[in-house]
Design a protein around this motif. Structure first.
Motif, PDB file in Angstrom:
ATOM      1  N   GLY A 285       0.818  -1.207   0.000  1.00  0.00           N
ATOM      2  CA  GLY A 285       0.000   0.000   0.000  1.00  0.00           C
ATOM      3  C   GLY A 285       0.852   1.257   0.000  1.00  0.00           C
ATOM      4  N   GLN A 286       1.960   1.217   0.724  1.00  0.00           N
ATOM      5  CA  GLN A 286       2.876   2.357   0.739  1.00  0.00           C
ATOM      6  C   GLN A 286       3.476   2.592  -0.648  1.00  0.00           C
ATOM      7  OE1 GLN A 286       5.708   2.561   4.088  1.00  0.00           O
ATOM      8  NE2 GLN A 286       4.612   0.826   5.007  1.00  0.00           N
ATOM      9  N   ILE A 287       3.821   1.502  -1.324  1.00  0.00           N
ATOM     10  CA  ILE A 287       4.402   1.624  -2.665  1.00  0.00           C
ATOM     11  C   ILE A 287       3.391   2.247  -3.630  1.00  0.00           C
ATOM     12  CG2 ILE A 287       5.195   0.304  -4.677  1.00  0.00           C
ATOM     13  CD1 ILE A 287       6.571  -1.612  -2.730  1.00  0.00           C
TER      14      ILE A 287
ATOM     15  N   LEU B  25       3.878   5.773  -5.465  1.00  0.00           N
ATOM     16  CA  LEU B  25       3.823   5.761  -6.928  1.00  0.00           C
ATOM     17  C   LEU B  25       2.786   6.757  -7.442  1.00  0.00           C
ATOM     18  CD1 LEU B  25       4.661   4.635  -9.638  1.00  0.00           C
ATOM     19  CD2 LEU B  25       3.152   2.672  -9.251  1.00  0.00           C
ATOM     20  N   THR B  26       1.670   6.876  -6.747  1.00  0.00           N
ATOM     21  CA  THR B  26       0.632   7.829  -7.150  1.00  0.00           C
ATOM     22  C   THR B  26       1.139   9.265  -7.037  1.00  0.00           C
ATOM     23  OG1 THR B  26      -1.109   6.307  -6.411  1.00  0.00           O
ATOM     24  CG2 THR B  26      -1.727   8.611  -6.706  1.00  0.00           C
TER      25      THR B  26
ATOM     26  N   ALA C 266       8.464   1.859  -5.752  1.00  0.00           N
ATOM     27  CA  ALA C 266       7.585   2.633  -6.629  1.00  0.00           C
ATOM     28  C   ALA C 266       8.249   2.899  -7.976  1.00  0.00           C
ATOM     29  CB  ALA C 266       7.205   3.949  -5.951  1.00  0.00           C
ATOM     30  N   LEU C 267       9.525   3.264  -7.950  1.00  0.00           N
ATOM     31  CA  LEU C 267      10.242   3.548  -9.196  1.00  0.00           C
ATOM     32  C   LEU C 267      10.409   2.287 -10.041  1.00  0.00           C
ATOM     33  CD1 LEU C 267      13.001   6.017  -7.915  1.00  0.00           C
ATOM     34  CD2 LEU C 267      10.928   6.567  -9.205  1.00  0.00           C
ATOM     35  N   ALA C 268      10.610   1.157  -9.386  1.00  0.00           N
ATOM     36  CA  ALA C 268      10.769  -0.100 -10.122  1.00  0.00           C
ATOM     37  C   ALA C 268       9.460  -0.523 -10.780  1.00  0.00           C
ATOM     38  CB  ALA C 268      11.264  -1.197  -9.179  1.00  0.00           C
TER      39      ALA C 268
ATOM     40  N   TRP D  30       1.609   6.295 -15.420  1.00  0.00           N
ATOM     41  CA  TRP D  30       1.050   5.077 -14.818  1.00  0.00           C
ATOM     42  C   TRP D  30      -0.477   5.128 -14.791  1.00  0.00           C
ATOM     43  CZ3 TRP D  30      -0.343   4.326  -9.171  1.00  0.00           C
ATOM     44  CH2 TRP D  30      -0.752   3.009  -8.928  1.00  0.00           C
ATOM     45  N   LEU D  31      -1.025   6.179 -14.214  1.00  0.00           N
ATOM     46  CA  LEU D  31      -2.475   6.316 -14.130  1.00  0.00           C
ATOM     47  C   LEU D  31      -3.000   7.246 -15.220  1.00  0.00           C
ATOM     48  CD1 LEU D  31      -2.841   6.813 -10.260  1.00  0.00           C
ATOM     49  CD2 LEU D  31      -3.273   4.705 -11.552  1.00  0.00           C
ATOM     50  N   VAL D  32      -4.251   7.023 -15.623  1.00  0.00           N
ATOM     51  CA  VAL D  32      -4.881   7.933 -16.585  1.00  0.00           C
ATOM     52  C   VAL D  32      -5.897   8.847 -15.907  1.00  0.00           C
ATOM     53  CG1 VAL D  32      -4.560   6.371 -18.539  1.00  0.00           C
ATOM     54  CG2 VAL D  32      -6.681   6.270 -17.208  1.00  0.00           C
TER      55      VAL D  32
END
Length: 371
Positions: A112-114, A118-119, A188-190, A238-240
């Motif tokens: 969840g932290q990742i 990432l968001t 997150a970067l990976a 990553w997200l739209v």
């Protein structure tokens, strides 16, 4: 057989991405070194996508190197992924001195932290990306990424090193400053790197309803169309949701086979060497980047409602079939030629055709300007 291939197309994205995410999260959760937990998984995902591209390509022509782009893209990838590794080492070295406000939810499960980190990083990637299509000095740096004439797994990280830093610095800095643990940032970067591989893959997969959440190849190909005016869509890494929120989301499933030319139509002679692309933003006639600190406090005016004086911004098609892009420089407005209807006019692409226009707010009218 066709049903199996169809099923495979829909399973490819979730299996590769979720599988990579689960492996990275699990390895980091049990205390594996951040590099041992991330680099092999990203490399493994790259190999899987590379092999699948051969078996199920979106465009068979994209399977072949174009004017040595494979070697060029490899250099870009190694350099830019190296920048990420160095950044992680720097954060580890500086440690708690970078933390300003400890509010990151470190009690959450690591996965969840990742996702949260990432968001955060993804939003700033979207913002800088969108700005890079609006401001000339940023576009000159970002143009390296758009110079590819084919899309495949390797060119997701094809970008100028300065632009790499400008894109990544705000989100990573915010994460670290609010107390995000380094393994979470690395994870997150990976995971983002895996998505970038899938996003640019020459792979004929289908994301189904997932493309309403994630920036997949089906959407991102539209962003790489050669005509500059056509590429102002789908900025998300990553997200739209950011594209949907700010009106830059675009999808045309019925025309998915009609992406057309990839690259930069306005610059057919774009440099094809690494050194040439490093110099490109600074060549005569382009604006130079004075400092990496320009990334801090960038004007996020594209997030605000459009004012009357900005209603003219964007690309307009003239009666003769040529396109001009109007942009703002301080208090004045200029326009340059971004598309020509006749091949013999290609040498005029990029020319400033109008400059010095100003908007009189009191009279609600345009004044000045030279052709």
């Amino acid at each position: 057989m066709n049903k199996r291939i169809s099923l495979l197309r829909y399973l490819l994205y979730p299996v590769v991405w979720v599988g990579s995410f689960v492996m990275i999260s699990t390895l980091l959760a049990v205390g594996v070194n951040i590099y041992l937990a991330t680099l092999p998984v990203v490399a493994g995902a790259a190999v899987v996508v590379l092999l699948l591209e051969r078996a199920l390509p979106y465009d068979t022509d994209w399977l072949h190197s174009k004017q040595g782009d494979l070697n060029l893209d490899t250099v870009h990838y190694v350099v830019n992924y190296g920048i990420k590794v160095v950044a992680q080492l720097l954060i580890l070295w500086l440690g708690q001195s970078l933390v300003v406000w400890t509010i990151f939810p470190t009690t959450w499960p690591l996965w969840g932290q990742i996702l949260l980190a990432l968001t955060i990083i993804d939003f700033f990637l979207f913002a800088i990306h969108a700005l890079s299509h609006r401001y000339e000095w940023l576009w000159k740096l970002h143009a390296i990424h758009h110079s590819s004439e084919r899309l495949y797994w390797l060119n997701g990280d094809k970008r100028h090193p300065i632009h790499q830093v400008l894109e990544g610095l705000p989100g990573i800095t915010l994460c670290v400053s609010i107390g995000t643990p380094m393994p979470v940032v690395a994870g997150a970067l990976a995971v983002l790197a895996v998505n970038m591989i899938l996003q640019h893959a020459n792979l004929d997969y289908r994301a189904g309803w997932l493309k309403h959440l994630f920036s997949v190849a089906e959407l991102h190909r539209w962003h790489h169309r050669a005509d500059y005016k056509d590429a102002q869509v789908n900025y998300g890494a990553w997200l739209v949701i950011w594209d949907k929120l700010f009106g830059t989301y675009y999808d045309a499933p019925s025309q998915a086979e009609q992406i057309g030319q990839i690259g930069i139509a306005e610059e057919p002679d774009f440099p094809r060497t690494y050194a040439g692309q490093l110099r490109y933003p600074f060549r005569p006639g382009t604006k130079q980047v004075n400092s990496l600190l320009l990334s801090i406090g960038l004007n996020f005016s594209f997030l605000s409602f459009q004012t009357p004086e900005d209603s003219l911004l964007g690309t307009r098609r003239a009666p003769d079939g040529n396109d001009i892009s109007i942009y703002r420089k301080g208090e004045q407005y200029d326009a340059k030629l971004t598309h020509v209807s006749k091949p013999e006019l290609r040498n005029q692409l990029g020319s400033i055709v109008i400059w010095g226009m100003r908007y009189d707010k009191k009279r609600n009218e345009w004044n000045g300007g030279q052709l």
